[in-house]
Design a protein around this motif. Structure first.
Motif, PDB file in Angstrom:
ATOM      1  N   HIS B  97       0.524  -1.069   0.573  1.00 53.04           N
ATOM      2  CA  HIS B  97       0.215  -0.355  -0.215  1.00 53.04           C
ATOM      3  C   HIS B  97       0.958   0.986   0.044  1.00 53.04           C
ATOM      4  CE1 HIS B  97       1.540  -0.634   4.498  1.00 53.04           C
ATOM      5  NE2 HIS B  97       1.129   0.970   4.726  1.00 53.04           N
ATOM      6  N   TYR B 112      -4.825   2.235  -2.049  1.00 46.95           N
ATOM      7  CA  TYR B 112      -3.696   1.441  -2.821  1.00 46.95           C
ATOM      8  C   TYR B 112      -4.235   1.774  -4.305  1.00 46.95           C
ATOM      9  CZ  TYR B 112      -4.674  -1.652   1.233  1.00 46.95           C
ATOM     10  OH  TYR B 112      -4.370  -1.878   2.776  1.00 46.95           O
ATOM     11  N   SER B 113      -3.407   1.208  -5.070  1.00 44.52           N
ATOM     12  CA  SER B 113      -2.777   1.960  -6.203  1.00 44.52           C
ATOM     13  C   SER B 113      -2.454   0.250  -7.270  1.00 44.52           C
ATOM     14  CB  SER B 113      -2.480   3.380  -6.660  1.00 44.52           C
ATOM     15  OG  SER B 113      -2.400   3.376  -7.921  1.00 44.52           O
ATOM     16  N   PHE B 116       0.236   2.454  -8.896  1.00 38.44           N
ATOM     17  CA  PHE B 116       1.336   2.236  -8.042  1.00 38.44           C
ATOM     18  C   PHE B 116       2.116   1.100  -7.816  1.00 38.44           C
ATOM     19  CE2 PHE B 116       0.446   6.622  -6.169  1.00 38.44           C
ATOM     20  CZ  PHE B 116      -0.036   7.347  -7.253  1.00 38.44           C
ATOM     21  N   LEU B 119       4.708   0.200 -11.254  1.00 41.12           N
ATOM     22  CA  LEU B 119       5.856   1.469 -11.771  1.00 41.12           C
ATOM     23  C   LEU B 119       7.264   0.695 -11.835  1.00 41.12           C
ATOM     24  CD1 LEU B 119       5.402   4.735  -9.670  1.00 41.12           C
ATOM     25  CD2 LEU B 119       4.376   4.536 -12.391  1.00 41.12           C
ATOM     26  N   ARG B 120       7.430   1.576 -13.370  1.00 43.05           N
ATOM     27  CA  ARG B 120       8.799   1.136 -13.766  1.00 43.05           C
ATOM     28  C   ARG B 120       9.697   1.295 -13.237  1.00 43.05           C
ATOM     29  NH1 ARG B 120       9.374  -2.252 -18.767  1.00 43.05           N
ATOM     30  NH2 ARG B 120       7.507  -3.331 -18.520  1.00 43.05           N
ATOM     31  N   LEU B 121      10.843   1.358 -12.841  1.00 42.84           N
ATOM     32  CA  LEU B 121      11.472   2.176 -12.439  1.00 42.84           C
ATOM     33  C   LEU B 121      12.643   2.688 -13.382  1.00 42.84           C
ATOM     34  CD1 LEU B 121      12.350   0.917  -9.544  1.00 42.84           C
ATOM     35  CD2 LEU B 121      11.033   2.367  -8.790  1.00 42.84           C
ATOM     36  N   PRO B 122      13.106   3.865 -13.391  1.00 39.24           N
ATOM     37  CA  PRO B 122      13.763   4.726 -14.455  1.00 39.24           C
ATOM     38  C   PRO B 122      15.290   3.003 -13.879  1.00 39.24           C
ATOM     39  CG  PRO B 122      13.781   6.200 -12.981  1.00 39.24           C
ATOM     40  CD  PRO B 122      12.918   4.632 -12.585  1.00 39.24           C
ATOM     41  N   VAL B 125      17.797   4.117 -11.579  1.00 36.15           N
ATOM     42  CA  VAL B 125      17.485   3.475 -10.357  1.00 36.15           C
ATOM     43  C   VAL B 125      17.988   2.032  -9.707  1.00 36.15           C
ATOM     44  CG1 VAL B 125      15.991   2.895  -8.095  1.00 36.15           C
ATOM     45  CG2 VAL B 125      15.508   4.942  -9.473  1.00 36.15           C
ATOM     46  N   MET B 131      16.470  -4.037  -5.806  1.00 35.67           N
ATOM     47  CA  MET B 131      15.161  -3.314  -5.743  1.00 35.67           C
ATOM     48  C   MET B 131      14.394  -4.217  -4.915  1.00 35.67           C
ATOM     49  SD  MET B 131      15.166  -0.034  -6.754  1.00 35.67           S
ATOM     50  CE  MET B 131      17.327  -0.339  -7.200  1.00 35.67           C
ATOM     51  N   GLU B 132      13.832  -3.929  -3.565  1.00 38.12           N
ATOM     52  CA  GLU B 132      12.557  -4.430  -2.577  1.00 38.12           C
ATOM     53  C   GLU B 132      11.539  -4.106  -3.063  1.00 38.12           C
ATOM     54  OE1 GLU B 132      13.848  -6.428   0.637  1.00 38.12           O
ATOM     55  OE2 GLU B 132      15.226  -7.562  -0.381  1.00 38.12           O
ATOM     56  N   THR B 133      10.800  -3.087  -2.575  1.00 38.37           N
ATOM     57  CA  THR B 133       9.807  -2.003  -2.666  1.00 38.37           C
ATOM     58  C   THR B 133       9.392  -1.014  -2.727  1.00 38.37           C
ATOM     59  OG1 THR B 133       9.482  -1.916  -0.384  1.00 38.37           O
ATOM     60  CG2 THR B 133       8.641  -3.706  -1.017  1.00 38.37           C
ATOM     61  N   THR B 134       8.455  -0.318  -3.580  1.00 36.82           N
ATOM     62  CA  THR B 134       7.691   0.881  -4.089  1.00 36.82           C
ATOM     63  C   THR B 134       6.825   1.029  -3.091  1.00 36.82           C
ATOM     64  OG1 THR B 134       9.413   0.592  -6.316  1.00 36.82           O
ATOM     65  CG2 THR B 134       7.707   2.277  -5.941  1.00 36.82           C
ATOM     66  N   GLN B 135       7.289   2.640  -2.709  1.00 34.93           N
ATOM     67  CA  GLN B 135       6.213   2.583  -1.139  1.00 34.93           C
ATOM     68  C   GLN B 135       6.014   4.426  -1.858  1.00 34.93           C
ATOM     69  OE1 GLN B 135       5.942   2.783   2.415  1.00 34.93           O
ATOM     70  NE2 GLN B 135       4.274   2.185   2.394  1.00 34.93           N
ATOM     71  N   VAL B 136       4.686   4.419  -2.530  1.00 30.62           N
ATOM     72  CA  VAL B 136       4.361   6.223  -2.654  1.00 30.62           C
ATOM     73  C   VAL B 136       4.107   7.103  -1.807  1.00 30.62           C
ATOM     74  CG1 VAL B 136       3.500   7.931  -4.602  1.00 30.62           C
ATOM     75  CG2 VAL B 136       3.534   5.621  -5.355  1.00 30.62           C
TER      76      VAL B 136
END
Lengths: 153, 153
Positions: B97, B112-113, B116, B119-122, B125, B131-136
């Motif tokens: 989340h 939740y989304s 999001f 999302l593809r990381l550039p 990065v 990478m493990e998690t991406t949180q907005v």
DNA sequence: TTAGGTGCAAATTCTTTGCACCCTG
DNA sequence: CAGGGTGCAAAGAATTTGCACCTAA
């Protein structure tokens, strides 16, 4: 913000299962502390958890709350918001940017992404209030820490 | 990670301009503290800034560093990472989340989304590590604080 | 000149630790 | 009943504050 009874029950069951599997003791204190975090989406701090548990269990001490919360975190039963056990850090980069943060050593690097900047927020978020900025935080393990993991000492 | 000389110069100029416009005094200490943050992308904490400035200015005291950093933040010359002046908070929601955080009162809400989550990381990065998690994190002002702003007592 | 800024040391606030007793497994 | 868990009180770490002197404007 309350969590549904059903969801709380699921969380408690998972808690008990993880407790048993990890060999840690399932004490009354630990159950109440976990329940306090599990039953809300308010993201309480240690003091708030302490106050809440105290209503049901007046002998609870604050240090047990801290010990238990970190324990629950180590077991992966809860997560922390913001840099846990870390000091405030400062950043003079005022351009809109995002962060890569190493979960092992705390190394933090800025990066840029037009795609991220243009993200459309879901409508549900608009109900919370007025938006100002959106920042993506990517958590991972940096090259240095990754190397250490694979070749320990 | 060093910042380019050109960029540092720009930041220092902006700093001096904001200082003058806000009426605050342009002291030697403040210049050195801002320079220390402006010349790196390491996101240093107060202690790190203190150590760095001390090399050039051994009489610097840690409390001046703190006072100055918060001042610079209030002036919008720097930002802070993580919950500034806030305690660690805990979360039992283990589903993937994102967070809406009120910059006034700290209220935090999950949302939740799928967009999001996907999302593809550039590529830039990927060079930082695994990478493990991406949180907005969406920062804004919640309904309650927004109402207070418009109708102050 | 003078109001705001600084350094020092002491105070606060948040979190952790040592130790003796307690309770789960 | 054994070893981990808890409560208490005291220690530690991070940050803030009061006050007298200092300095930029």
């Amino acid at each position: 913000m309350k969590i549904s009874k059903r969801e709380i029950k699921q969380r408690m069951e998972r808690f008990e299962e993880v407790c048993r599997n990890s060999g840690m003791k399932l004490t009354h204190q630990r159950m109440e502390i976990f329940r306090e975090v599990a039953q809300t989406s308010d993201h309480p701090d240690a003091e708030k958890v302490y106050q809440g548990v105290r209503k049901r269990m007046p002998t609870m001490s604050l240090d047990t709350v801290y010990r238990t919360l970190w324990l629950l975190k180590d077991l992966g039963l809860i997560t922390t918001l913001g840099p846990p056990r870390e000091r405030t850090r400062f950043d003079a980069n005022l351009s809109h940017h995002h962060h890569f943060v190493c979960i092992q050593c705390g190394l933090t690097r800025d990066f840029y992404s037009d795609a991220f900047d243009e993200l459309r927020l879901p409508d549900s978020v608009k109900a919370f209030g007025r938006m100002e900025t959106t920042q993506v935080e990517v958590k991972g393990v940096c090259l240095k820490c990754n190397a250490k993991e694979k070749k320990p000492s």
